[in-house]
Design a protein around this motif. Structure first.
Motif, PDB file in Angstrom:
ATOM      1  N   VAL A 113       8.051  -4.867   2.587  1.00 40.94           N
ATOM      2  CA  VAL A 113       7.768  -5.080   1.155  1.00 40.94           C
ATOM      3  C   VAL A 113       7.806  -6.559   0.815  1.00 40.94           C
ATOM      4  O   VAL A 113       6.991  -7.074   0.048  1.00 40.94           O
ATOM      5  CB  VAL A 113       8.777  -4.285   0.295  1.00 40.94           C
ATOM      6  CG1 VAL A 113       8.676  -4.724  -1.162  1.00 40.94           C
ATOM      7  CG2 VAL A 113       8.511  -2.802   0.425  1.00 40.94           C
ATOM      8  N   ASP A 115       0.410  -1.526 -11.070  1.00 45.11           N
ATOM      9  CA  ASP A 115       1.160  -2.751 -10.773  1.00 45.11           C
ATOM     10  C   ASP A 115       1.035  -3.077  -9.284  1.00 45.11           C
ATOM     11  O   ASP A 115       1.303  -2.231  -8.421  1.00 45.11           O
ATOM     12  CB  ASP A 115       2.637  -2.554 -11.146  1.00 45.11           C
ATOM     13  CG  ASP A 115       3.471  -3.768 -10.795  1.00 45.11           C
ATOM     14  OD1 ASP A 115       3.374  -4.770 -11.502  1.00 45.11           O
ATOM     15  OD2 ASP A 115       4.204  -3.683  -9.776  1.00 45.11           O
ATOM     16  N   SER A 135       2.697  -4.999  -7.123  1.00 45.00           N
ATOM     17  CA  SER A 135       3.877  -4.940  -6.259  1.00 45.00           C
ATOM     18  C   SER A 135       4.285  -3.504  -5.982  1.00 45.00           C
ATOM     19  O   SER A 135       4.696  -3.164  -4.863  1.00 45.00           O
ATOM     20  CB  SER A 135       5.043  -5.707  -6.901  1.00 45.00           C
ATOM     21  OG  SER A 135       5.388  -5.135  -8.152  1.00 45.00           O
ATOM     22  N   LEU A 136       4.161  -2.631  -6.993  1.00 41.15           N
ATOM     23  CA  LEU A 136       4.496  -1.218  -6.815  1.00 41.15           C
ATOM     24  C   LEU A 136       3.547  -0.548  -5.816  1.00 41.15           C
ATOM     25  O   LEU A 136       3.985   0.152  -4.892  1.00 41.15           O
ATOM     26  CB  LEU A 136       4.425  -0.489  -8.164  1.00 41.15           C
ATOM     27  CG  LEU A 136       4.679   1.026  -8.126  1.00 41.15           C
ATOM     28  CD1 LEU A 136       6.114   1.318  -7.705  1.00 41.15           C
ATOM     29  CD2 LEU A 136       4.397   1.639  -9.504  1.00 41.15           C
ATOM     30  N   LEU A 137       2.247  -0.795  -5.989  1.00 42.23           N
ATOM     31  CA  LEU A 137       1.262  -0.196  -5.084  1.00 42.23           C
ATOM     32  C   LEU A 137       1.444  -0.702  -3.661  1.00 42.23           C
ATOM     33  O   LEU A 137       1.394   0.068  -2.690  1.00 42.23           O
ATOM     34  CB  LEU A 137      -0.153  -0.517  -5.575  1.00 42.23           C
ATOM     35  CG  LEU A 137      -0.576   0.102  -6.921  1.00 42.23           C
ATOM     36  CD1 LEU A 137      -1.973  -0.375  -7.289  1.00 42.23           C
ATOM     37  CD2 LEU A 137      -0.545   1.617  -6.856  1.00 42.23           C
ATOM     38  N   LYS A 177       4.142  -1.852  -2.224  1.00 44.87           N
ATOM     39  CA  LYS A 177       5.371  -1.317  -1.646  1.00 44.87           C
ATOM     40  C   LYS A 177       5.158   0.113  -1.148  1.00 44.87           C
ATOM     41  O   LYS A 177       5.539   0.462  -0.023  1.00 44.87           O
ATOM     42  CB  LYS A 177       6.476  -1.343  -2.710  1.00 44.87           C
ATOM     43  CG  LYS A 177       7.832  -0.864  -2.192  1.00 44.87           C
ATOM     44  CD  LYS A 177       8.834  -0.713  -3.331  1.00 44.87           C
ATOM     45  CE  LYS A 177       8.999  -2.001  -4.105  1.00 44.87           C
ATOM     46  NZ  LYS A 177      10.014  -1.851  -5.189  1.00 44.87           N
ATOM     47  N   ARG A 178       4.537   0.952  -1.964  1.00 46.89           N
ATOM     48  CA  ARG A 178       4.352   2.365  -1.582  1.00 46.89           C
ATOM     49  C   ARG A 178       3.380   2.503  -0.415  1.00 46.89           C
ATOM     50  O   ARG A 178       3.591   3.318   0.487  1.00 46.89           O
ATOM     51  CB  ARG A 178       3.863   3.159  -2.790  1.00 46.89           C
ATOM     52  CG  ARG A 178       4.935   3.368  -3.854  1.00 46.89           C
ATOM     53  CD  ARG A 178       4.380   4.050  -5.092  1.00 46.89           C
ATOM     54  NE  ARG A 178       5.439   4.388  -6.045  1.00 46.89           N
ATOM     55  CZ  ARG A 178       5.208   4.886  -7.261  1.00 46.89           C
ATOM     56  NH1 ARG A 178       3.956   5.075  -7.678  1.00 46.89           N
ATOM     57  NH2 ARG A 178       6.229   5.186  -8.054  1.00 46.89           N
ATOM     58  N   TYR A 190       1.754  10.468  -3.850  1.00 46.25           N
ATOM     59  CA  TYR A 190       2.647  10.081  -4.950  1.00 46.25           C
ATOM     60  C   TYR A 190       2.251  10.728  -6.276  1.00 46.25           C
ATOM     61  O   TYR A 190       2.540  10.180  -7.340  1.00 46.25           O
ATOM     62  CB  TYR A 190       2.651   8.554  -5.107  1.00 46.25           C
ATOM     63  CG  TYR A 190       3.381   7.831  -3.998  1.00 46.25           C
ATOM     64  CD1 TYR A 190       4.763   7.696  -4.015  1.00 46.25           C
ATOM     65  CD2 TYR A 190       2.680   7.291  -2.924  1.00 46.25           C
ATOM     66  CE1 TYR A 190       5.441   7.031  -3.003  1.00 46.25           C
ATOM     67  CE2 TYR A 190       3.349   6.630  -1.896  1.00 46.25           C
ATOM     68  CZ  TYR A 190       4.722   6.504  -1.935  1.00 46.25           C
ATOM     69  OH  TYR A 190       5.388   5.859  -0.930  1.00 46.25           O
ATOM     70  N   GLU A 192       5.069  11.101  -8.881  1.00 41.71           N
ATOM     71  CA  GLU A 192       5.413   9.844  -9.558  1.00 41.71           C
ATOM     72  C   GLU A 192       4.331   9.426 -10.547  1.00 41.71           C
ATOM     73  O   GLU A 192       4.603   8.674 -11.494  1.00 41.71           O
ATOM     74  CB  GLU A 192       5.614   8.730  -8.523  1.00 41.71           C
ATOM     75  CG  GLU A 192       6.865   8.873  -7.678  1.00 41.71           C
ATOM     76  CD  GLU A 192       6.701   9.866  -6.514  1.00 41.71           C
ATOM     77  OE1 GLU A 192       7.642  10.005  -5.717  1.00 41.71           O
ATOM     78  OE2 GLU A 192       5.634  10.503  -6.415  1.00 41.71           O
TER      79      GLU A 192
END
Length: 613
Positions: A15, A80, A82-84, A86-87, A269, A272
Motif C-alpha cells: 500500500v 478515492d 488511495s482506497l482503490l 489499497k484494495r 467489494y 463495501e
C-alpha cells in the motif's frame, strides 16, 4: 497468528510503495461509454433484466439498487485513489492474475458504478453461474478470478450478442466456437449453453496461457485474437508482459483488461460499495439435468409437466427456437428446477407415449388431404385390450389420437387393462391379428388391413433419413428395411413407406460410435448422450475413466445397464469440487449422493470419500 502478521506487513508495504497511477496509461483510450464493451454490457443487461425474464429474480432492495443511483458525492468517496489502490493491491496478492490500478481502471469502475441498478442482479446471478465456472476452471487450472470475465463479456446474459456476432456468456465467435466443440444449428446454439460454453472458455484460456504464460495477455488474446497479440509482442521488441506491450494493442483491447480489473474489484467489494445482491430464483445446486429422448419443444414440456415456461426458457437458453431436436442419433438434455424432478420422472413414460401417438398421425399433406374427417358415427370398432398394449400404441394402430380414445370412452387417465373393450371411430380397418369386433368391416381381408397400417411419406427438400425417422418415432434402419434401401441417400419426391406399428428390432440400430475429442471426459460424453459413465465403461470394457483423443466409444442409449448391476463407485473429493458438480459428473443427483452417504447438508471437504449410487 504469525502468518496473519506477515500478510499484514506485506499488504502495508504494498500500500505504501504501490504506485498509484492517477494518470491514464492509454492517453488515447476511447471514451468508455462508446466502447464495444459498454455496448454489449448495456444491451445485455437490458435484454436480460427488463425484456425477457424479470420474474426469475427475487425482488429485494428495489429502492436501494434500482431506483437510487449513487450521488456525485458518494461516487467521489468511492473512487478515492488511495482506497482503490489499497484494495486492488490486496487483490493482486491473492491472485495469480496481475492486478494493477491506474486511471483507466478507475474510469471503468466509475462506469460500472453508474449502472448500480443492474449490479445487484449481476452479483446475484453469480450464485447460479459462478459455481459452474469455478468447477470447470479448477479442472483446467485457470485462475478462479477469471470467472469475472463473463461479466465484462456478457453481463452474465447467455443470450448476449455483440455487434461482431459473438454470442453467449463467453462471447464466442462462430469459428472459434467450432474449434472448441460449440456447434450451432438452426435449433441449438451451444455458445449459449452455460455449461458447454464455460468448458470451451476454460480450454481456450488454457491454450492461450500455454502460449503466453501471462494471464493478462491471455485476456488480451481472448479479446483481440492471438494474431494481433503476436504482432504487438513483435512491435514491442519481444516483450511478453501485457502492461509492457499496452501501447501496441488495439484501442478496444486496451480497454479490456482495465474493464476486467474494474469488474473484479466491484464483485469483490460489493458489500463495501453498498450494493445488495438480487439472486435468481435458482442456484446451481437447485437445478437438475434431464435427457429428452424425442423431438419436442419447451412449451410442450412446460404444459405437460406443469413447469413454468419462463423457468425452462431461462435455464435452457441454448434452444434458440424452443425446439429440442432429440433423435435416435443424438439425445439432447434440458435443465429443470430440481423440485420438479420427481414430477418429471413419474410422468415421463406418459409424455413419450403421447409424443409418439401424435407423431404417427402426422403424415404428409398429399396423403391426408384425401382422408375424410373422423366422426363419432359410422365405422365404430371395439378394440379388446391385449397384454402389453398401451393407449398410445392402440391410437397409432387406428391413426387416431390418445385424447380421442379417452373422449370416446370417458377415460380420465391413460391407464387401461387387459380385456377392456375400447370404442374407436376410425376409417382405418384393423389388422388381422387385432382382437376386435367391427360392425361394418368384419369382411376386410388381411392384405387390405396390412396396407392401411402404412404411411407414405414424400421426401421434401432438405429432409434426411434421420430427420424423417425422428418425425415418425421410428429408426433409420426400420425405414431402410421397409423400403429396401442400401444407403441413407434419399431424393426429393421419393416415396417412403412408414409403418410405426411394426418396427424392426435390431441390436445395432441404436448403437453409435463416438470419437473422443480433445478436452472431453467420460462424464461429459455421458451427459451428451443422456447415459451414465458406468454404461459407457460397460459397453466398452473400460476399467477406468481414462480416455484418449481419437478413441472410439460405443454408445447405446436405449440399452442402459440397470443401475442395480452397476458397480458402486467411490469418489474422492478434490479441491474446488461441489456436490452438484460431482452429481453431474456421474449422471446422478445431489439428493441421491446425500442419501447414499447419510449427508445432512451439501457441505463436503477435500479428501472425503463419497459413495456414488
Amino acid at each position: 497468528m504469525m502468518k496473519k502478521k506477515i500478510n499484514f506487513i506485506i499488504v502495508w508495504v504494498i500500500v505504501v510503495l504501490y504506485p498509484i497511477n492517477i494518470y491514464s496509461q492509454n492517453n488515447d483510450i476511447d471514451n468508455v461509454d462508446s466502447s464495444e464493451i459498454a455496448f454489449v454490457f448495456d444491451k445485455a443487461v437490458r435484454d436480460l433484466y427488463y425484456n425477457n425474464y424479470p420474474s426469475n429474480f427475487e425482488h429485494i432492495s428495489i429502492e436501494q439498487n434500482y431506483y437510487r443511483s449513487f450521488t456525485d458525492e458518494e461516487l467521489d468517496a468511492l473512487l478515492d485513489d488511495s482506497l482503490l489502490a489499497k484494495r486492488i493491491a490486496i487483490m493482486n496478492i491473492n491472485s495469480p492474475f496481475e492486478y494493477k490500478y491506474n486511471q483507466d481502471v478507475k474510469q471503468w469502475i466509475k462506469y460500472y458504478l453508474k449502472h448500480k441498478q443492474f449490479l445487484g442482479r449481476i452479483i446475484g446471478l453469480g450464485e447460479l453461474y459462478f459455481p459452474i465456472f469455478e468447477e470447470t476452471f479448477s479442472k483446467y487450472e485457470v485462475p478462479l478470478e477469471l470467472k469475472y470475465l463473463a461479466v465484462v463479456e456478457s453481463a452474465l446474459n447467455p443470450n448476449a450478442k455483440s455487434r461482431a456476432g459473438a454470442v453467449g456468456l463467453w462471447q464466442f465467435m462462430y469459428r472459434t466456437g467450432l474449434l472448441y466443440d460449440l456447434n450451432v444449428t438452426s435449433y441449438v446454439d451451444d455458445r449459449r449453453d452455460p455449461y458447454k460454453s464455460t468448458e470451451a472458455a476454460a480450454r481456450h484460456m488454457r491454450d492461450l496461457y500455454d502460449i503466453y504464460n501471462d494471464w493478462a495477455l491471455v485476456l488480451a488474446a481472448y479479446n483481440a485474437g492471438a494474431g494481433r497479440i503476436n504482432r504487438a509482442v513483435l512491435n514491442s521488441g519481444g516483450k511478453t508482459n501485457y502492461w509492457e506491450i499496452l501501447p501496441y494493442l488495439p484501442a478496444e483491447t486496451r480497454n479490456y483488461v482495465p474493464a476486467f480489473i474494474a469488474v473484479s474489484y466491484i464483485m469483490s467489494y460489493y458489500k463495501e460499495l453498498n450494493i445488495v445482491p438480487s439472486p435468481p430464483k435458482f442456484k446451481d445446486v437447485e437445478i437438475d439435468t434431464i435427457a429428452i429422448k424425442y423431438n419436442t419443444n419447451l412449451k410442450t414440456i412446460s404444459d405437460f409437466f406443469e413447469i413454468p415456461y419462463e423457468d425452462l426458457k431461462f435455464l435452457n437458453p441454448q434452444y434458440i427456437k424452443d425446439i429440442i431436436p432429440s433423435s435416435e442419433n443424438q439425445i439432447y438434455c434440458i435443465r429443470i428446477p430440481k423440485k420438479y424432478q420427481m414430477q418429471f420422472y413419474s410422468k415421463e413414460k406418459a409424455f413419450y407415449d403421447t409424443l409418439l401417438a401424435q407423431r404417427t398421425i402426422t403424415v404428409d399433406t398429399n396423403i391426408t388431404k384425401n382422408v375424410p374427417a373422423l366422426q363419432n358415427t359410422g365405422n365404430v370398432i371395439y378394440h379388446k385390450v391385449q397384454r402389453g398394449q398401451t393407449l398410445s400404441g392402440i391410437a397409432a394402430k387406428y391413426r387416431v389420437t390418445v385424447s380421442d380414445i379417452k373422449r370416446w370412452n370417458n377415460l380420465k387417465s391413460n391407464m387401461i387393462y387387459v380385456g377392456q373393450k375400447l370404442k374407436i371411430y376410425s376409417s382405418t380397418p384393423p389388422s388381422k391379428t387385432s382382437s376386435v369386433t367391427s360392425t361394418n368391416t368384419t369382411n376386410q381381408t388381411s392384405s387390405s388391413s396390412a396396407k392401411t397400417q402404412n404411411i407414405v411419406h414424400v421426401v421434401k427438400s432438405g429432409e434426411t433419413l434421420s430427420g424423417i425417422a425422428s418425425k415418425y418415432g421410428v429408426s433409420v434402419n426400420n425405414i431402410k428395411n421397409w423400403n429396401n434401401l442400401s444407403s441413407d441417400k434419399i431424393s426429393i419426391g421419393q416415396k417412403l413407406i412408414i409403418n410405426p406399428t411394426e418396427q424392426t428390432s435390431s441390436k445395432t440400430s441404436t448403437q453409435q460410435i463416438h470419437v473422443v475429442k480433445r478436452g472431453e471426459t467420460l462424464s461429459g460424453i455421458a451427459s451428451k448422450y443422456g447415459v451414465s459413465v458406468n454404461n459407457i465403461k460397460n459397453w466398452n470394457n473400460l476399467s477406468s475413466d481414462k480416455i484418449s483423443i481419437g478413441q472410439k466409444l460405443i454408445i447405446n442409449p436405449t440399452k442402459q445397464t440397470s443401475s442395480k448391476t452397476e458397480t458402486q463407485q467411490i469418489h474422492v473429493v478434490k479441491s474446488g469440487e461441489t456436490l452438484s458438480g460431482i452429481a453431474n459428473k456421474y449422471n446422478t443427483t445431489v439428493d441421491a449422493i446425500k442419501k447414499a452417504n447419510n449427508l445432512k447438508s451439501n457441505k463436503i471437504y477435500v479428501g472425503q470419500k463419497l459413495k456414488i449410487p
